[in-house]
Design an enzyme around this catalytic site. Sequence first.
Site, PDB file in Angstrom:
ATOM      1  N   THR A  48       0.840  -1.377  -0.059  1.00 55.02           N
ATOM      2  CA  THR A  48      -0.019  -0.068  -0.029  1.00 55.02           C
ATOM      3  C   THR A  48       0.862   1.266  -0.069  1.00 55.02           C
ATOM      4  O   THR A  48       0.166   2.519  -0.148  1.00 55.02           O
ATOM      5  CB  THR A  48      -0.692   0.039   1.131  1.00 55.02           C
ATOM      6  OG1 THR A  48       0.062   0.123   2.354  1.00 55.02           O
ATOM      7  CG2 THR A  48      -1.948  -0.891   1.139  1.00 55.02           C
ATOM      8  N   ARG A  81       4.383   6.718   3.063  1.00 56.82           N
ATOM      9  CA  ARG A  81       3.374   7.856   3.649  1.00 56.82           C
ATOM     10  C   ARG A  81       2.720   7.461   4.885  1.00 56.82           C
ATOM     11  O   ARG A  81       2.414   6.556   4.992  1.00 56.82           O
ATOM     12  CB  ARG A  81       2.642   8.342   2.464  1.00 56.82           C
ATOM     13  CG  ARG A  81       1.606   7.534   2.082  1.00 56.82           C
ATOM     14  CD  ARG A  81       0.772   7.903   1.099  1.00 56.82           C
ATOM     15  NE  ARG A  81      -0.465   7.262   0.833  1.00 56.82           N
ATOM     16  CZ  ARG A  81      -0.581   6.250  -0.214  1.00 56.82           C
ATOM     17  NH1 ARG A  81       0.832   5.685  -0.566  1.00 56.82           N
ATOM     18  NH2 ARG A  81      -1.651   5.289  -0.108  1.00 56.82           N
ATOM     19  N   TRP A 446      26.700  22.084  42.820  1.00 59.59           N
ATOM     20  CA  TRP A 446      25.306  21.899  42.665  1.00 59.59           C
ATOM     21  C   TRP A 446      24.253  22.525  41.939  1.00 59.59           C
ATOM     22  O   TRP A 446      23.774  21.877  40.942  1.00 59.59           O
ATOM     23  CB  TRP A 446      24.779  21.866  44.280  1.00 59.59           C
ATOM     24  CG  TRP A 446      23.501  21.468  44.591  1.00 59.59           C
ATOM     25  CD1 TRP A 446      22.988  20.368  44.883  1.00 59.59           C
ATOM     26  CD2 TRP A 446      22.147  22.304  44.065  1.00 59.59           C
ATOM     27  NE1 TRP A 446      21.611  20.253  44.887  1.00 59.59           N
ATOM     28  CE2 TRP A 446      21.142  21.446  44.391  1.00 59.59           C
ATOM     29  CE3 TRP A 446      22.098  23.698  43.657  1.00 59.59           C
ATOM     30  CZ2 TRP A 446      19.944  22.062  44.354  1.00 59.59           C
ATOM     31  CZ3 TRP A 446      20.526  24.063  43.293  1.00 59.59           C
ATOM     32  CH2 TRP A 446      19.514  23.082  43.661  1.00 59.59           C
ATOM     33  N   TYR A 450      22.035  21.097  38.959  1.00 62.30           N
ATOM     34  CA  TYR A 450      20.592  21.247  39.002  1.00 62.30           C
ATOM     35  C   TYR A 450      20.165  21.985  37.494  1.00 62.30           C
ATOM     36  O   TYR A 450      19.134  21.636  36.961  1.00 62.30           O
ATOM     37  CB  TYR A 450      20.363  22.084  40.158  1.00 62.30           C
ATOM     38  CG  TYR A 450      18.633  22.278  40.347  1.00 62.30           C
ATOM     39  CD1 TYR A 450      18.162  20.922  40.951  1.00 62.30           C
ATOM     40  CD2 TYR A 450      18.006  23.209  39.895  1.00 62.30           C
ATOM     41  CE1 TYR A 450      16.793  21.168  41.046  1.00 62.30           C
ATOM     42  CE2 TYR A 450      16.645  23.224  40.031  1.00 62.30           C
ATOM     43  CZ  TYR A 450      15.951  22.222  40.663  1.00 62.30           C
ATOM     44  OH  TYR A 450      14.658  22.033  41.021  1.00 62.30           O
ATOM     45  N   ASP A 466      23.507  17.053  46.960  1.00 64.58           N
ATOM     46  CA  ASP A 466      22.160  17.594  47.279  1.00 64.58           C
ATOM     47  C   ASP A 466      21.753  16.649  48.691  1.00 64.58           C
ATOM     48  O   ASP A 466      21.643  15.710  48.796  1.00 64.58           O
ATOM     49  CB  ASP A 466      21.339  17.253  46.387  1.00 64.58           C
ATOM     50  CG  ASP A 466      19.596  17.906  46.787  1.00 64.58           C
ATOM     51  OD1 ASP A 466      19.608  19.005  46.447  1.00 64.58           O
ATOM     52  OD2 ASP A 466      18.869  16.995  46.848  1.00 64.58           O
TER      53      ASP A 466
END
Length: 519
Positions: A48, A81, A446, A450, A466
């Site tokens: 197809t 497609r 840190w 972050y 942390d």
Amino acid sequence: MSENREHRGCWRATLPGMEQLDPQACYRALQTRDARFDGRLFVGVTSTGVYCRPVCPARTAMFENCRFFPSAAAAQEAGFRPCLRCRPETAPDLGAWRGTSNTVARGLALIAAGALDGGEADIETLAARLGVGGRQLRRLFQQHLGASPVTVAQTRRVLFAKQLIHDTRMPMTDIAVAAGFGSIRRFNETFKQLFGRPPSALRRKAVLALPVGSVGESGVALRLRYRPPYDWPAMLAFLKARAVDGVERVAGEVYRRTVLQDGSLGLVEVAHLPERESLAVAIRFPSVRALPAIVARIRRVFDLGADVATIGSHLARDPLLAPLVAERPGLRAPGGWDGFELAVRAVLGQQISVEAARQLAGRLVRLCGTPMADAPGADPALAFAFPTAAQVAAADLTPIGMPGARKAALLALAQAALDDPALFEPLGTIEETVARLRAIRGIGEWTAHYIALRAVRETDAFPASDIGLLRGAAGAGDRPSPAALQDRAESWRPWRAYAAQHLWAADAARPSRRESLHG
Ligand SMILES: [Zn+2]
């Protein structure tokens, strides 16, 4: 992370079917319409010329007629497609989080924001931004997605346009611009070539909801699909706790915020559609050209592209993380709306609580943010756009009331963002990103990690010192040292950011919890 390290192979083994698709296994997924493969597998049917998602309701084609692809772009590059029934444009877009190549992930993020749209855009420029050569970039894209960067960009334009045609009543000329086609003629030609008919012929009579009009007047409503599970309550709670007055608001189950993009003001609204495994997004903005960039920001904040099931199964191999992943399987790593904004919030949040940082940010917004005035869809509670680097650099920060060192850091950050517009782009390795940020006065290890985690969207960022992470990692036992946690986290690569999210969540859920600073 270098390509070398990526190719060590220790986590490649955890990503089934990315580079090598086993046709028999793919066909089984197709026969059972296995939703777990949605977004990671596409099937082209040679009889197809159409390509489908594995969940397509159409009758399954014969095995001999099926070809399998790891991305929509690969199927399109092979000449297929998109199917009009299963609509590949509505598959969860996992592109940016394929996991095995950071260069490809960064390249996809830049392409999604329009890096290969328009006249001057070319592969060499994109490759240079990623720190590799054009040939190497093409090779990596071929290896991981089965398609060239140009086809990836082209496929993205076609699929985004197709979604706008189906789901909105935007005029075709606006859609051509919004999807990044250089001209309406290119748009028409591309669709005629792919579908054998003009774009307008694909429009359905009944569309989602919105009345006729430009994006600015009435907004564009879109559904953005994710790959389940998705912990919406956790995401909303995270955003609510940090919502900066004037800029953001969580009311009930809906998140709203102001947008300042390319000098124009607008609003976005995001809600959850669990039964559709999607977020419902409404965007009110005067220029359609900005739509892809705004959608890319929403995807980033809500971490829509993450394949958390795959990430979770990798992390759960560590007995420390296994129970955490089991408890919160849909936990995401929320991203920043904007790199500079996120960095400002990170600096404001140094050594104070989330709530105190939120209030400082609110004061900064009132001091030097852009008033919304009569932007489309104005909401009195959302009166400002977050300040730009230029606005912060020019402001007298005295009225905000914070230590002189913090003020100096904020000004240094604004200056750095003005000097280097690509400061928060995902360039180079995580180590290079952290080093680039640490060069700014007042930004330590840190804060740099972050910012990398939330703004640059480094899946491997990990602020090991942390306090919330250390407490979360303690479980019932002793709290590890930052060095010990760093060591343990080696096996969590390349998804340490997700491990961090789980540890923060575990810490926040502890009964004896003192307030975690930033998680
Ligand atoms: Zn289909």
